[in-house]
Design a protein around this motif. Structure first.
Motif, short mmCIF file in Angstrom:
data_model
loop_
_atom_site.label_atom_id
_atom_site.label_comp_id
_atom_site.label_asym_id
_atom_site.label_seq_id
_atom_site.Cartn_x
_atom_site.Cartn_y
_atom_site.Cartn_z
N GLU A 152 7.33 5.65 3.89
CA GLU A 152 6.54 4.75 3.03
C GLU A 152 7.10 4.73 1.61
O GLU A 152 7.10 3.69 0.95
CB GLU A 152 5.07 5.20 3.02
N GLY A 153 7.58 5.88 1.15
CA GLY A 153 8.21 5.94 -0.17
C GLY A 153 9.42 5.02 -0.23
O GLY A 153 9.62 4.28 -1.19
N GLN A 188 0.83 -1.22 0.00
CA GLN A 188 0.00 0.00 0.00
C GLN A 188 0.86 1.26 0.00
O GLN A 188 0.34 2.36 -0.14
CB GLN A 188 -0.88 0.03 1.26
N CYS A 189 2.17 1.09 0.19
CA CYS A 189 3.05 2.26 0.21
C CYS A 189 3.27 2.77 -1.22
O CYS A 189 3.36 1.98 -2.15
CB CYS A 189 4.40 1.89 0.83
N ARG A 190 3.35 4.07 -1.36
CA ARG A 190 3.50 4.67 -2.69
C ARG A 190 4.91 5.23 -2.88
O ARG A 190 5.48 5.81 -1.95
CB ARG A 190 2.47 5.79 -2.90
N ILE A 191 5.41 5.08 -4.09
CA ILE A 191 6.72 5.61 -4.46
C ILE A 191 6.71 7.14 -4.35
O ILE A 191 5.78 7.79 -4.81
CB ILE A 191 7.05 5.21 -5.92
N CYS A 192 7.76 7.69 -3.74
CA CYS A 192 7.92 9.15 -3.68
C CYS A 192 8.94 9.60 -4.72
O CYS A 192 9.68 8.78 -5.27
CB CYS A 192 8.44 9.56 -2.30
N ALA A 193 9.00 10.89 -4.93
CA ALA A 193 10.07 11.44 -5.78
C ALA A 193 11.39 11.25 -5.05
O ALA A 193 11.42 11.28 -3.82
CB ALA A 193 9.81 12.91 -6.05
N PRO A 194 12.49 11.03 -5.79
CA PRO A 194 13.78 10.81 -5.11
C PRO A 194 14.17 12.04 -4.30
O PRO A 194 13.99 13.17 -4.74
CB PRO A 194 14.75 10.59 -6.27
N GLY A 195 14.70 11.77 -3.11
CA GLY A 195 15.04 12.86 -2.20
C GLY A 195 16.50 13.28 -2.28
O GLY A 195 16.84 14.38 -1.87
N ASP A 196 17.35 12.40 -2.78
CA ASP A 196 18.76 12.79 -2.94
C ASP A 196 19.36 12.05 -4.15
O ASP A 196 18.69 11.26 -4.80
CB ASP A 196 19.55 12.52 -1.66
N GLU A 197 20.62 12.35 -4.40
CA GLU A 197 21.28 11.81 -5.60
C GLU A 197 21.33 10.28 -5.58
O GLU A 197 21.14 9.62 -6.59
CB GLU A 197 22.70 12.36 -5.71
N ALA A 198 21.60 9.71 -4.40
CA ALA A 198 21.74 8.26 -4.31
C ALA A 198 20.41 7.58 -4.62
O ALA A 198 20.35 6.58 -5.34
CB ALA A 198 22.23 7.86 -2.92
N GLU A 199 19.35 8.14 -4.09
CA GLU A 199 18.03 7.55 -4.33
C GLU A 199 17.65 7.71 -5.81
O GLU A 199 17.09 6.81 -6.43
CB GLU A 199 16.98 8.21 -3.43
N LYS A 200 18.01 8.85 -6.35
CA LYS A 200 17.70 9.11 -7.76
C LYS A 200 18.45 8.13 -8.67
O LYS A 200 17.89 7.57 -9.61
CB LYS A 200 18.07 10.54 -8.11
#
Ligand code: ARG
Length: 590
Positions: free
Chosen positions: A562-563, A495-507
Motif C-alpha cells: 500500500e505504501g 486510502q493507501c498511506r505513504i510508508c518510510a522508504p525501504g531502500d536507497e532507490a525509494e528514498k
C-alpha cells in the motif's frame, strides 16, 4: 508547507547554535556528491575565520549536536570541514505523506494574487505561422500556466500583427487582381458581402508575392504605403476588406494553436489600439517628452549607465505613420486601463530585446504605466536544424509550423504502430498527443534564451531526456495503478498511506518529490519552464530505477505494498500536474 530544504536548514541552524556558533552558518543544500550523502552543509568552512578554529573542529562540534536528530539520520564531519548529511526516513515519510494529502502537494497559494498579462504568440495576419512562432506559443503558454499554478490571475493576449504596411500590401495586390471588388468602389454605400473574396491559401500566397514585388517596384511600394494610410484613416471599403482578411487568417491560426494546445484569453492586435495613438502622441508632446527630430517624433530613452547605445524611441515616422513601438506603447495604455496589471510579460524572439528596452523605458519615463507595474521581456533563441543553421525546409524555404508538426506526428505514428494492441484510430490520436509532447518538451527543456537544435530522432525517442520518455513513465505508473485497482483486493489508492522508504532507490525518489514546491516557486520566479523539465526528468529516472528494483504488485507485505501504491499515485499526480503546466498530456497507453 515549509520547503523541505528550509526544514533541514532550520534543524542545522539550531545545531550550530547549540554548539555555540552562529546559526546563520547552518544552510543546508542538496549534496554535490550524491555518492557520499544526500545533503550537505558548508557552514563550518565559512565559520573558520570568524571563530579562529579549524573548520573540521567546528563541523565535529555541530555533528555531535545532531546525534539524536529526528531530521538527520546521519550527520558526519568530513575533512576539511564539510557536514555530510542523510535525511531520516521518518521525516521523509511524514513530509511526503503530507504532500500526498494535498492537491497542491504542499504549495501554498499567494495571499495577494497578482494580475499578470502574458503577451505571446504574436503571429502576423496573412502570413502563415512558421517555426519561429512555435517558441513564442510553446514557451508563452507554459509561462502562463506557471503563473496560474502559482495562484495569480493570468491573462494571455495573442497581440496579432494586424496593422501596418503588411496589410496595405495585401490590399494593394488584391486591388490589382480583382479591381472590380465592391470594396474598391468609393461610391458603394451598401452592406459588404458576408463571404471573403479569397481563401486562406490565396491569402498566404498574396502576401509574399506583394512583399517581394514592393521591394523591386518603387511605384508599387508607394501605392502600398498609400493604401496602408487609407486603411488607417478609416476608408470604409478597406476597413471592410481588412475585417475579412483578419477573419480568414485568424480562423486558420486558431486551428493551428488548438493543435498546439495553446489558447488565448484575448485576441487583440495592434489595430485594436489604433484609436488611442493620436491622444497618446498629443500627450507625449504636451508633456515635453516627445520632440521632433528630422521630421520624426522621438523620445530619448538613453541612460548614462548604458554600455551599448540605446537609440531614441521613435513614436511617429516623418510621414506621420505609427510604428511597432507606437502600437506597443498604446497597448500598454490599454492594458493599464482595462486590467491595471501588476506585471506584463512579453515572450518574443530575443532579437527584439532592444525594442522592448526602448518601449519599457519610454513607458516609464512618460508615465504611461504605474511605477509599480513590472514589465518583463523573455527573449528566446532560434530553432536550428542539425546543421546548426535556422531550421529550413528541404528546399531551403521557411519551415511552416504545420509541416513541422505533420512530420513529427508521422514519425510518432510509426513508433506507436509497432504496439500491436493499439488500433488505427487510437494510434493516430496517441501519435498526435505524444508528438506534441516531443515538440514541446524538446523546446521547453532548454533555457529559453538559448538556440536549440530541432532533432527529430532525439525528440521522438522513448529514451533519454525527451517528452515521449516522460509520457512513457507516466503511462507505466498508471498501468500499475490500474492493475492494482483491477485486482480489487486492497484499498483504493487514495486510502493507501505513504510508508518510510525501504531502500536507497525509494528514498531517492521520495527526496526528489520533496523538492516540488521549491522547484515550482523557482520556475515562477525565473519564468523558467526548463526547471520543471529538469525536475520531472529526475523524478522519472529515479522512478524507473525504483521500479526496476522493486516487486510492487507482488509484494507480500500488504502495508508495504500500500505504501508503494500511495507513492506511485503521488508520482502520477505530480508528474501529470507538471506536464499540464508545460502544456501537454499523457495518453492512456502507448
Ligand atoms: N508580431 C510580432 C512579430 O512577429 C510579435 C509581437 C510581439 N508582441 C508585442 N507586443 N510586440 O515579430
Amino acid at each position: 508547507m515549509e520547503y523541505f530544504s528550509d526544514l533541514l536548514t532550520r534543524e542545522m541552524e539550531q545545531a550550530f547554535e547549540r554548539a555555540g556558533y552562529d546559526g546563520a552558518l547552518g544552510k543546508v543544500t542538496v549534496s554535490n556528491r550524491p555518492d557520499l550523502c544526500e545533503y550537505q552543509c558548508n557552514g563550518a568552512m565559512a565559520g573558520a575565520k570568524q571563530y579562529h578554529k579549524a573548520p573540521f573542529m567546528i563541523a565535529e562540534d555541530v555533528a555531535a549536536q545532531l546525534k539524536d536528530s529526528a531530521v538527520f539520520s546521519s550527520a558526519e564531519a568530513v575533512k576539511p570541514g564539510f557536514l555530510n548529511l542523510k535525511v531520516s526516513e521518518g521525516l521523509i515519510q511524514k513530509y511526503v505523506g503530507e504532500m500526498a494529502e494535498d492537491p497542491r502537494f504542499g504549495s501554498p497559494l499567494p495571499e495577494h494574487p497578482k494580475t499578470v498579462i502574458l503577451d505571446y504568440g504574436g503571429p502576423n495576419i496573412a502570413k502563415p505561422l512558421h517555426v519561429g512562432h512555435l517558441r513564442s506559443a510553446v514557451i508563452g503558454e507554459s509561462i502562463k500556466r506557471i503563473v496560474k499554478w502559482h495562484g495569480d490571475r493570468a491573462i494571455g493576449d495573442i497581440h496579432l500583427g494586424d496593422w501596418g504596411l503588411q496589410m496595405g500590401l495585401v490590399i494593394t495586390e488584391l486591388k490589382k487582381r480583382q479591381p472590380d471588388l465592391v470594396y474598391f468602389d468609393p461610391d458603394y454605400t451598401g452592406e459588404y458581402p458576408e463571404e471573403a473574396p479569397f481563401t486562406v491559401s490565396e491569402l498566404e500566397e498574396i502576401y509574399p508575392f506583394a512583399s517581394g514585388r514592393s521591394k523591386e517596384d518603387p511605384e508599387y511600394y508607394k501605392e502600398a504605403l498609400e493604401n496602408t494610410h487609407l486603411l488607417q484613416e478609416g476608408n470604409r471599403g478597406y476597413r471592410a476588406l481588412w475585417n475579412k482578411i483578419v477573419a480568414v487568417s485568424t480562423a486558420d491560426m486558431k486551428r493551428n494553436y488548438e493543435r498546439l494546445n495553446v489558447s488565448f484569453d484575448l485576441w487583440y492586435g495592434e489595430a485594436s489600439v489604433h484609436d488611442r495613438i493620436p491622444g497618446m502622441v498629443k500627450d507625449l508632446k504636451e508633456k515635453g517628452y516627445a520632440y521632433e527630430s528630422d521630421g520624426a517624433l522621438i523620445v530619448d530613452v538613453a541612460e548614462e549607465t548604458d554600455a551599448k547605445e540605446v537609440p531614441p524611441c521613435m513614436i511617429l515616422k516623418s510621414d506621420g505613420a505609427s510604428l511597432y513601438t507606437t502600437t506597443d506603447l498604446a497597448t500598454i495604455l490599454q492594458r493599464e486601463e482595462d486590467f491595471a496589471p501588476d506585471e506584463i510579460i512579453y515572450i518574443t524572439d530575443k532579437r527584439q530585446e532592444l525594442h522592448f528596452i526602448q518601449v519599457f523605458r519610454c513607458a516609464r519615463k512618460c508615465g504611461l504605466i504605474r511605477p509599480e507595474t513590472e514589465l518583463r521581456h523573455i527573449g528566446f533563441g532560434t530553432v536550428n536544424g542539425k546543421d546548426g543553421h535556422a531550421l529550413k525546409t528541404r528546399e531551403g524555404g521557411v519551415m511552416r509550423l504545420e509541416t513541422l508538426l505533420d512530420d513529427i506526428d508521422a514519425a510518432m505514428l510509426e513508433k506507436i504502430r509497432s504496439n500491436e494492441e493499439i488500433g488505427e484510430e487510437e494510434a493516430d490520436r496517441t501519435a498526435k498527443q505524444v508528438g506534441l509532447a516531443a515538440v514541446k518538451y524538446g523546446d521547453l527543456s532548454n533555457q529559453a534564451s538559448k538556440d536549440y537544435i530541432f532533432d527529430m530522432d532525439r525528440f521522438t525517442s522513448f529514451e533519454g531526456d525527451t517528452g515521449p520518455y516522460l509520457l512513457y513513465t507516466i503511462v507505466r505508473i498508471r498501468s500499475i495503478l490500474q492493475k492494482y485497482a483491477a485486482a480489487g483486493q486492497g484499498k483504493d489508492a487514495s486510502q493507501c498511506r505513504i510508508c518510510a522508504p525501504g531502500d536507497e532507490a525509494e528514498k531517492a525518489l521520495m527526496l526528489d518529490l520533496c523538492g516540488f514546491s521549491q522547484m515550482m516557486d523557482d520556475a515562477y520566479r525565473d519564468l523558467a519552464p526548463n526547471r520543471i523539465c529538469a525536475f520531472i526528468y529526475r523524478v522519472a529516472n529515479d522512478f524507473n530505477s525504483f521500479y526496476h528494483g522493486t516487486k510492487i504488485l507482488t509484494e507480500p507485505d500488504e502495508a508495504k505494498k500500500e505504501g508503494y501504491i500511495a507513492l506511485l499515485s503521488l508520482c502520477e499526480r505530480m508528474l501529470s500536474a507538471c506536464i499540464d503546466v508545460l502544456g501537454f498530456s499523457a495518453p492512456a497507453r502507448m
